[in-house]
Every structure is written in structure tokens, then in C-alpha cells.
Design an enzyme around this catalytic site. Structure first.
Site, PDB file in Angstrom:
ATOM      1  N   HIS A 292       0.809  -1.222   0.000  1.00  0.00           N
ATOM      2  CA  HIS A 292       0.000   0.000   0.000  1.00  0.00           C
ATOM      3  C   HIS A 292       0.845   1.275   0.000  1.00  0.00           C
ATOM      4  O   HIS A 292       1.931   1.335   0.584  1.00  0.00           O
ATOM      5  CB  HIS A 292      -0.935   0.007   1.209  1.00  0.00           C
ATOM      6  CG  HIS A 292      -0.200  -0.026   2.524  1.00  0.00           C
ATOM      7  ND1 HIS A 292       0.235   1.107   3.172  1.00  0.00           N
ATOM      8  CD2 HIS A 292       0.197  -1.068   3.306  1.00  0.00           C
ATOM      9  CE1 HIS A 292       0.849   0.779   4.296  1.00  0.00           C
ATOM     10  NE2 HIS A 292       0.839  -0.541   4.399  1.00  0.00           N
ATOM     11  N   ASP A 293       0.348   2.293  -0.672  1.00  0.00           N
ATOM     12  CA  ASP A 293       0.906   3.651  -0.639  1.00  0.00           C
ATOM     13  C   ASP A 293       2.303   3.763  -1.239  1.00  0.00           C
ATOM     14  O   ASP A 293       3.010   4.735  -0.973  1.00  0.00           O
ATOM     15  CB  ASP A 293       0.921   4.197   0.803  1.00  0.00           C
ATOM     16  CG  ASP A 293      -0.468   4.255   1.412  1.00  0.00           C
ATOM     17  OD1 ASP A 293      -1.284   5.053   0.928  1.00  0.00           O
ATOM     18  OD2 ASP A 293      -0.734   3.497   2.368  1.00  0.00           O
TER      19      ASP A 293
ATOM     20  N   GLY B 237       4.986  -1.024   2.903  1.00  0.00           N
ATOM     21  CA  GLY B 237       4.203   0.153   2.573  1.00  0.00           C
ATOM     22  C   GLY B 237       5.039   1.412   2.453  1.00  0.00           C
ATOM     23  O   GLY B 237       6.127   1.523   3.019  1.00  0.00           O
TER      24      GLY B 237
END
Length: 265
Positions: free
Chosen positions: A123-124, A141
């Protein structure tokens, strides 16, 4: 007009946005908020979920799973995105996750990448163009990866790390710190092992540019003086060398992880 071709065994939500020339092969599943740009190919057994966009001419191989919820306990179902660029090759069993509500809200993957079997983008993350992940390369992340980076097989990158352009992370490396542009790191835990000379030569950097990078590297990571003094010296000596200044700017920029340094043994 070249209408999408969908195998009868595939399950495609009517709300999905399919552009001209899209090919969806056997046993694929495509969710309602997915956008497949022109000529995207899902070869077979691919699942695409969430608010996911896949760019033109990207090819996704069997058993890849794109856009499913992040593996982050803080994620509470927020409406976040995964944006994949153009002309990527995504091989078998690759996973890419969207952003989180407490993070950037999106994961962004650049153009012309090659993501080999089992690689993972968490994520991200922000991934540049022409990046290569060998088998089972893994990102935590919030990782930022510049253009032309190569991640070796089974390499793992800690959350919030930055990896500068044209750098190389060796197979099996456990990376917990930032990597300078043009750098090469290896080991567990990974240490800076010089410049990515093979990559620089393959991409056509001039002999003079490589010479300047090597001289600046020796200056920046010498034993004499403080790091702050050596950075100032590099700024003075190589002010007209953009590749060297890219390293200096990277070192001087905001970071959440320490810098990966050479082994002093």
C-alpha cells in the site's frame, strides 16, 4: 473500434470500464470499479478488484491479484486507489495493493515495468518507470522507487524506504535504509556496495559521467571529515554534474529511514 473480447468463463462486473482492444481471458474476475485502458490483456485466472486502473498495453499473467485491500491493520475500508501505468508486464502470482486512508490514498506504479513471479507492491508505494522486480521481490508500505531500479529475487524492502533512480538491490537483500541514486546494495542487512556500474553502462551513461559519479562516491563516503563537510565538498566540486547533484539532493532530502552506507569493516 475494437470491442473488448471477454472469455465466456470470465466474470466481469457490468460497471467495469473496459476500453477498446481489452482482452479478458479464461476464469478472470474484474470488479465494478476497475478501469482497463486500451489493449490491456488479462491472460487467464487474473483477479482485479477495488478502484484499480490498469494502463494501456499492460499484460497481466495468470493468478495475479491486483487491487485487493491493503495488508495494513489501520485500513478500514476507505475508498483508495491502485493506478498501474502503461506497457507493464505483470507475471504470475504478482500482488499490488491500493493505498490507505491514513497514507497517500493511492499506490502508483509507473510505465514499462517488468514484475516477475510472486513480486509484491504494498500500500501507498510510488514506483517509477522501467523498473524490474525479479521473482518474489517484496516492498513494504510507503516505499518510493525511482526509474530504472532493479530489485533482485527474494529482496525485501522495509516500509518508508526510498530507492533512487538507476540503483540495484541484490537478490536476497534485506533493505531497511534508503539507497542513493545509481547505488548498488547487497546483504542481510543490505549495505551500500558501490555504484550500479553495470546498469549505468547498459543505459548508455558516458565514461565521463561514470568517472564523475565514482569520484563523488569516493568523496561522499570517505572516512575523512564529517558527512556534512563531505556533502558540502561534493556540492562545490560537482555543481555542474547533474547526476552527482541528484545523489547530493537525495541525501539532503526529507527521509523517514536512515541512509544505506558502505560497510566499514
Amino acid at each position: 473500434m475494437n470491442a473488448p473480447r471477454i472469455d465466456p468463463t470470465a466474470i466481469v462486473d457490468p460497471a467495469a470500464e473496459l476500453h477498446d482492444g481489452v482482452v479478458i481471458g479464461p476464469y478472470c474476475t474484474v470488479g465494478p470499479r476497475v478501469t482497463l485502458k486500451p489493449r490491456v490483456q488479462l491472460i487467464s485466472h487474473v483477479t482485479v478488484s477495488g478502484r484499480t486502473t490498469i494502463g494501456e498495453d499492460t499484460v497481466v499473467h495468470p493468478f495475479s491479484a491486483l487491487g485487493f485491500p491493503p495488508q495494513d491493520f489501520k485500513y478500514k475500508g476507505e475508498d483508495t486507489r491502485l493506478i498501474i501505468g502503461q506497457r507493464n508486464i505483470i507475471r504470475e502470482h504478482v500482488t499490488m495493493h491500493p493505498g490507505t486512508g491514513v497514507g497517500r490514498g493511492e499506490t502508483r506504479v509507473g510505465d514499462d515495468g517488468y514484475y516477475m513471479i510472486g513480486s509484491h507492491i504494498a500500500h501507498d508505494c510510488i514506483i517509477g518507470d522501467r523498473v524490474t522486480f525479479a521473482n518474489n521481490g517484496t516492498l513494504g508500505g510507503y516505499v518510493q522507487i525511482g526509474d530504472y531500479v532493479m530489485l533482485g529475487g527474494l529482496a525485501a524492502v522495509h516500509q518508508h524506504c526510498r530507492i533512487g533512480r538507476h540503483s540495484f538491490v541484490a537478490g536476497g537483500a534485506i533493505l531497511t535504509n534508503d539507497v542513493i541514486p545509481f547505488g548498488m546494495v547487497q546483504g542481510n542487512t543490505a549495505r551500500l556496495a558501490g555504484l550500479n556500474l553495470v546498469g549505468l553502462k547498459r543505459r548508455g551513461f558516458s565514461r565521463q559521467t561514470i568517472h564523475d559519479l565514482r569520484a563523488a562516491y569516493r568523496l561522499l563516503f570517505a572516512r575523512e571529515g564529517t558527512f556534512k563537510e563531505r556533502i558540502a565538498d561534493a556540492k562545490s566540486l560537482f555543481a555542474d554534474r547533474p547526476e552527482v547533484m541528484e545523489i547530493v539532493d537525495f541525501i539532503s532530502g526529507e527521509a523517514e529511514r536512515p541512509l544505506c552506507l558502505p560497510d566499514r569493516d
